[in-house]
Scaffold this active site. Structure first.
Site, PDB file in Angstrom:
ATOM      1  N   HIS A 193       0.830  -1.216   0.000  1.00  0.00           N
ATOM      2  CA  HIS A 193       0.000   0.000   0.000  1.00  0.00           C
ATOM      3  C   HIS A 193       0.863   1.264   0.000  1.00  0.00           C
ATOM      4  O   HIS A 193       0.436   2.305   0.480  1.00  0.00           O
ATOM      5  CB  HIS A 193      -0.953   0.045   1.199  1.00  0.00           C
ATOM      6  CG  HIS A 193      -1.705  -1.236   1.418  1.00  0.00           C
ATOM      7  ND1 HIS A 193      -2.969  -1.455   0.942  1.00  0.00           N
ATOM      8  CD2 HIS A 193      -1.342  -2.396   2.033  1.00  0.00           C
ATOM      9  CE1 HIS A 193      -3.372  -2.674   1.265  1.00  0.00           C
ATOM     10  NE2 HIS A 193      -2.396  -3.275   1.926  1.00  0.00           N
ATOM     11  N   LYS A 249      16.364  22.188 -10.320  1.00  0.00           N
ATOM     12  CA  LYS A 249      15.657  20.969 -10.730  1.00  0.00           C
ATOM     13  C   LYS A 249      16.545  19.963 -11.444  1.00  0.00           C
ATOM     14  O   LYS A 249      17.406  20.298 -12.254  1.00  0.00           O
ATOM     15  CB  LYS A 249      14.500  21.308 -11.659  1.00  0.00           C
ATOM     16  CG  LYS A 249      13.397  22.051 -10.970  1.00  0.00           C
ATOM     17  CD  LYS A 249      12.544  21.150 -10.114  1.00  0.00           C
ATOM     18  CE  LYS A 249      11.378  20.657 -10.929  1.00  0.00           C
ATOM     19  NZ  LYS A 249      10.526  19.773 -10.120  1.00  0.00           N
ATOM     20  N   GLU A 259       9.700   9.096 -16.446  1.00  0.00           N
ATOM     21  CA  GLU A 259       8.332   9.607 -16.645  1.00  0.00           C
ATOM     22  C   GLU A 259       7.828   9.314 -18.053  1.00  0.00           C
ATOM     23  O   GLU A 259       6.704   8.857 -18.249  1.00  0.00           O
ATOM     24  CB  GLU A 259       8.299  11.120 -16.423  1.00  0.00           C
ATOM     25  CG  GLU A 259       8.593  11.553 -15.003  1.00  0.00           C
ATOM     26  CD  GLU A 259       8.870  13.045 -14.959  1.00  0.00           C
ATOM     27  OE1 GLU A 259       7.915  13.837 -15.082  1.00  0.00           O
ATOM     28  OE2 GLU A 259      10.044  13.450 -14.818  1.00  0.00           O
ATOM     29  N   SER A 294      15.219  22.219 -15.485  1.00  0.00           N
ATOM     30  CA  SER A 294      14.078  23.085 -15.722  1.00  0.00           C
ATOM     31  C   SER A 294      14.579  24.390 -16.314  1.00  0.00           C
ATOM     32  O   SER A 294      15.670  24.853 -15.988  1.00  0.00           O
ATOM     33  CB  SER A 294      13.376  23.357 -14.390  1.00  0.00           C
ATOM     34  OG  SER A 294      12.642  24.561 -14.463  1.00  0.00           O
TER      35      SER A 294
END
Ligand code: ARG
Length: 460
Positions: free
Chosen positions: A157, A284, A291, A278
């Protein structure tokens, strides 16, 4: 406008919109090698069966070689008016060697030709996915071998559950990709069946030898039913299902990489070469590869559903709808190959931060099960032991500490069965080490998994 091979019964040329709508050469030219290989095999078979002379077959094969050379050199003039890869190649062959080129199509239809080309392509694709899968398993095994002692919270979980070794975690993925390899290898058996000789749908009156053609293209066997041969695309659907599972497995791994790269976890350090920044936020470092791979998974599922949907209402035998089979497959093929390769490369160099994983063990009472098992081993029924351990968790939680930081007296107050041995039992290393039964996270079963996978990797 190109002359159509079906021109005999037509009084009008094809409307330009129709030509643009029905053409497939813009993408099926990707099958040119397969198309030429199939034609070579067919010509040789025709000669062996006495349908062409040996000399005619030689001229045809020579002509096909010349066409192949032109395509390779980029000088071949692909014509949309000639609809697909098959007619483009045949038309050029006939230009080069004269009317004899027209004899190549004896006992053959584009319906079996396209089925063969697609099978040859899929065979190569699945072979490559298999190689990539092995490569990925190898990297996972290597990295797992480095981290048999690295512990991190195992979750259910997505909540801390029990400590596991990083090796065990990585080897779970190795097991998935090994199954994918086996699935792909099995699907490949059903791809490697030649449909050549089925003719359009009903078989042929020429004395063809489909098994000879099958062998000439490198397949073990040929179709058993001509109608099935030209209308079966389940080999492609099965390939796409394999591709979907591969992507699903990759995507789960990607999800973990994305999470682990977040400083709250900090379990992995992404190498600069596999991250992006970024344009506005200077700090970043984003896990875009993971992704995107997660995102591309949807696209591969889409290819599977697209093909299944195309096929579902089709009466026998060939229907033009089936031309829609190739683009999803090509797209999924590109995606799977690239994803498997880049994942293997990224995992080779990704930094696993053992100290951060270790720190994370102290949050979430990962050793609560150990306390329950300890009491159960001393005769308390497990349900009661579970309850006592739960109270220990509640007490520790109220004080903001781990169970192992409670005093012996406090623990004994919860149950008189507790003795000083409990602290050894509660240690995370002990919890991992004691899981020594088959398939567990203990050092012995992890070593067994490593050995088995290493042995498997040496197999051809
Ligand atoms: N381009 C077609 C396809 O991809 C080849 C077979 C066409 N056959 C036909 N009778 N129109 O399916």
């Amino acid at each position: 406008m190109a002359v159509k091979p079906w021109g005999g019964r037509f009084g009008q040329g094809t409307d330009a919109l129709v030509e643009a709508y029905t053409e497939s050469v813009s993408y099926d030219r990707r099958l040119w090698r397969q198309d030429i290989a199939g034609s070579r095999a067919h010509a040789r078979m025709l000669a062996k069966q006495g349908i062409l002379t040996g000399e005619e077959a030689d001229t045809i094969v020579g002509g096909l070689d010349a066409v192949a050379a032109e395509i390779e050199a980029g000088t071949f003039m692909w014509q949309v008016g000639l609809e697909d890869v098959h007619m483009n190649i045949e038309a050029r062959l006939t230009e080069l060697i004269g009317p004899l080129g027209g004899k190549l199509h004896t006992g053959r239809s584009r319906n079996d030709q396209v089925a063969l080309d697609f099978r040859l392509y899929a065979d190569e694709a699945l072979g490559d996915w298999g190689d990539c899968l092995k490569g990925l398993v190898e990297v996972l095994v290597d990295r797992a071998g480095e981290h048999t002692e690295t512990l991190l919270p195992g979750c259910t979980h997505l909540q801390p559950a029990q400590p596991v070794s990083l090796a065990q975690h990585l080897l779970a993925y190795a097991a998935m990709f090994k199954r994918d390899f086996e699935r792909v290898a099995d699907a490949r058996k059903r791809v490697r069946v030649s449909p050549l000789g089925a003719a359009a749908l009903a078989g042929t009156t020429y004395p063809l030898d489909p098994l000879y053609t099958a062998e000439a293209v490198g397949f073990e066997t040929a179709f058993t039913n001509s109608m099935d041969a030209v209308s079966d695309r389940d080999f492609a659907a099965e390939g796409l299902f394999c591709a979907s599972l591969i992507m699903m497995h990759l995507s789960r791994l990607c999800e973990e990489i994305v999470m682990w790269a977040n400083p709250r976890f900090g379990f992995v350090a992404l190498p600069d070469a596999f991250a992006t920044g970024s344009s506005i936020m200077p700090q970043k470092k984003n896990p875009d590869v993971a992704e995107l791979m997660r995102g591309k998974t949807g696209r591969v599922y889409g290819s599977l559903v697209s093909l299944l949907t195309t096929l579902k209402g089709l009466p026998l035998a060939y229907n033009r709808d089936m031309q829609e089979d190739k683009e999803p497959f090509f797209d999924a093929d590109d995606t799977v190959r690239a994803s498997l390769r880049i994942m293997a490369e990224m995992l080779k160099v990704i930094g696993f931060r053992a100290e951060r994983m270790r720190e994370a063990l102290s949050a979430g009472f990962l050793n609560a099960t150990e306390l329950a098992d300890f009491l159960a081993a001393r005769g308390l029924p497990f349900r009661e032991a579970h309850h006592v351990a739960g109270r220990a968790v509640a007490l520790a939680e109220s004080r903001g500490i781990g169970i192992e930081a409670l005093s012996l007296a406090e623990l004994q107050e919860l149950s008189p069965l507790v003795d000083a041995d409990i602290f050894h039992t509660l240690a995370y290393e002990t919890a991992v080490a004691r899981r020594s039964a088959r398939g567990g996270t203990g050092p012995t079963p992890v070593a067994a998994q490593l050995a088995e996978l290493r042995q498997w990797l040496t197999l051809p």
